[in-house]
Design a protein around this motif. Structure first.
Motif, short mmCIF file in Angstrom:
data_model
loop_
_atom_site.label_atom_id
_atom_site.label_comp_id
_atom_site.label_asym_id
_atom_site.label_seq_id
_atom_site.Cartn_x
_atom_site.Cartn_y
_atom_site.Cartn_z
N TRP A 1 0.82 -1.21 0.00
CA TRP A 1 0.00 0.00 0.00
C TRP A 1 0.86 1.26 0.00
N GLN A 2 0.38 2.28 -0.70
CA GLN A 2 0.90 3.65 -0.58
C GLN A 2 -0.32 4.48 -0.18
N ASP A 3 -0.34 4.93 1.05
CA ASP A 3 -1.52 5.60 1.62
C ASP A 3 -2.71 4.64 1.53
N THR A 4 -3.75 4.97 0.76
CA THR A 4 -4.92 4.08 0.67
C THR A 4 -4.99 3.35 -0.67
N THR A 5 -3.92 3.38 -1.43
CA THR A 5 -3.89 2.75 -2.75
C THR A 5 -3.05 1.48 -2.72
N ILE A 6 -3.61 0.42 -3.26
CA ILE A 6 -2.85 -0.83 -3.39
C ILE A 6 -1.95 -0.69 -4.62
N LEU A 7 -0.65 -0.76 -4.39
CA LEU A 7 0.33 -0.67 -5.48
C LEU A 7 0.56 -2.02 -6.15
N ALA A 8 0.55 -3.07 -5.35
CA ALA A 8 0.84 -4.40 -5.88
C ALA A 8 0.33 -5.45 -4.91
N GLU A 9 0.14 -6.64 -5.44
CA GLU A 9 -0.25 -7.77 -4.59
C GLU A 9 0.40 -9.03 -5.10
N ALA A 10 0.53 -9.98 -4.22
CA ALA A 10 1.09 -11.29 -4.58
C ALA A 10 0.39 -12.34 -3.73
N GLN A 11 0.27 -13.52 -4.31
CA GLN A 11 -0.42 -14.62 -3.61
C GLN A 11 0.27 -15.92 -3.91
N MET A 12 0.23 -16.82 -2.95
CA MET A 12 0.81 -18.15 -3.13
C MET A 12 -0.13 -19.17 -2.47
N PRO A 13 -0.35 -20.32 -3.12
CA PRO A 13 -1.27 -21.32 -2.56
C PRO A 13 -0.62 -22.17 -1.46
N ILE A 14 -0.08 -21.48 -0.47
CA ILE A 14 0.51 -22.16 0.69
C ILE A 14 -0.04 -21.49 1.93
N GLY A 15 -0.50 -22.29 2.87
CA GLY A 15 -1.04 -21.76 4.11
C GLY A 15 -0.68 -22.65 5.28
N VAL A 16 -1.40 -22.46 6.38
CA VAL A 16 -1.05 -23.18 7.60
C VAL A 16 -1.35 -24.68 7.52
N ARG A 17 -2.14 -25.10 6.55
CA ARG A 17 -2.35 -26.56 6.42
C ARG A 17 -1.04 -27.25 6.09
N HIS A 18 -0.14 -26.56 5.39
CA HIS A 18 1.17 -27.14 5.08
C HIS A 18 1.98 -27.33 6.36
N THR A 19 1.87 -26.37 7.28
CA THR A 19 2.55 -26.51 8.57
C THR A 19 2.01 -27.72 9.33
N ALA A 20 0.69 -27.86 9.32
CA ALA A 20 0.07 -28.99 10.03
C ALA A 20 0.50 -30.32 9.42
N ILE A 21 0.54 -30.38 8.10
CA ILE A 21 0.92 -31.63 7.43
C ILE A 21 2.40 -31.94 7.63
N ASP A 22 3.26 -30.92 7.44
CA ASP A 22 4.71 -31.12 7.50
C ASP A 22 5.28 -31.08 8.91
N ARG A 23 4.50 -30.58 9.86
CA ARG A 23 4.91 -30.42 11.27
C ARG A 23 6.05 -29.42 11.45
N HIS A 24 6.16 -28.48 10.51
CA HIS A 24 7.07 -27.34 10.65
C HIS A 24 6.54 -26.25 9.72
N ASN A 25 6.98 -25.00 9.96
CA ASN A 25 6.43 -23.90 9.17
C ASN A 25 7.38 -23.38 8.09
N LYS A 26 8.27 -24.22 7.61
CA LYS A 26 9.25 -23.77 6.60
C LYS A 26 8.58 -23.34 5.30
N LYS A 27 7.56 -24.07 4.83
CA LYS A 27 6.86 -23.69 3.60
C LYS A 27 6.11 -22.37 3.80
#
Length: 158
Positions: free
Chosen positions: A18-44
């Motif tokens: 964000w710059q003030d109230t404007t979104i300049l850029a965004e990024a997303q990745m299909p990795i979340g906390v389920r990976h931590t639960a499955i792998d038993r660590h939060n490296k991903k």
């Protein structure tokens, strides 16, 4: 001032720059906390936060070092997130600054989840009234602060 907001849920990690109230850029990745639960660590999850932060900065034509403030919410503060931060009854003065150099050189300010009951009053009989939230609901509370004149607002969140 450049601000990055990070939200990680069960299956996705999202960063908005964000710059003030404007979104300049965004990024997303299909990795979340389920990976931590499955792998038993939060490296991903750690790598996903670092990489989406870098990608959002790259898209905006800046470096991560130029970001003045980084805020994280959602499942990042759960026991399978980046750093477990207990739910609180209120958010005022509750943001926890965390230095996670494996992600970025700046401090990431993690926002804990919210609960609506004092732990002292939690019993088997009151469990049905215990309402906790972290991600989208916490963000919705912040959005509602932007519209103080609206009495009733319905937010439909993904």
């Amino acid at each position: 001032m450049l601000i990055a907001t990070i939200d990680a849920g069960t299956s996705n990690t999202r960063v908005y720059l964000w710059q003030d109230t404007t979104i300049l850029a965004e990024a997303q990745m299909p990795i979340g906390v389920r990976h931590t639960a499955i792998d038993r660590h939060n490296k991903k999850l750690t790598a996903a936060v670092r990489d989406t932060l870098r990608e959002a900065a790259r898209k905006a034509g800046v470096t991560v070092d130029e970001i003045a403030c980084i805020l994280g919410a959602g499942m990042l503060t759960s026991n399978v997130g980046l750093k477990e931060i207990p739910h609180l009854a209120a958010l005022s003065h509750a943001i926890v600054p965390c230095h996670l150099p494996e992600i970025c050189p700046q401090v990431i300010h993690l926002i804990p989840g919210i609960k609506n009951m004092n732990e002292m009053s939690f019993t088997d009989e009151t469990i049905g009234h215990m309402d906790i939230m972290r991600g989208e609901e916490t963000e919705a509370a912040a959005i509602l602060q932007c519209f103080p004149s609206v009495e009733h607002m319905v937010l439909i969140l993904p």
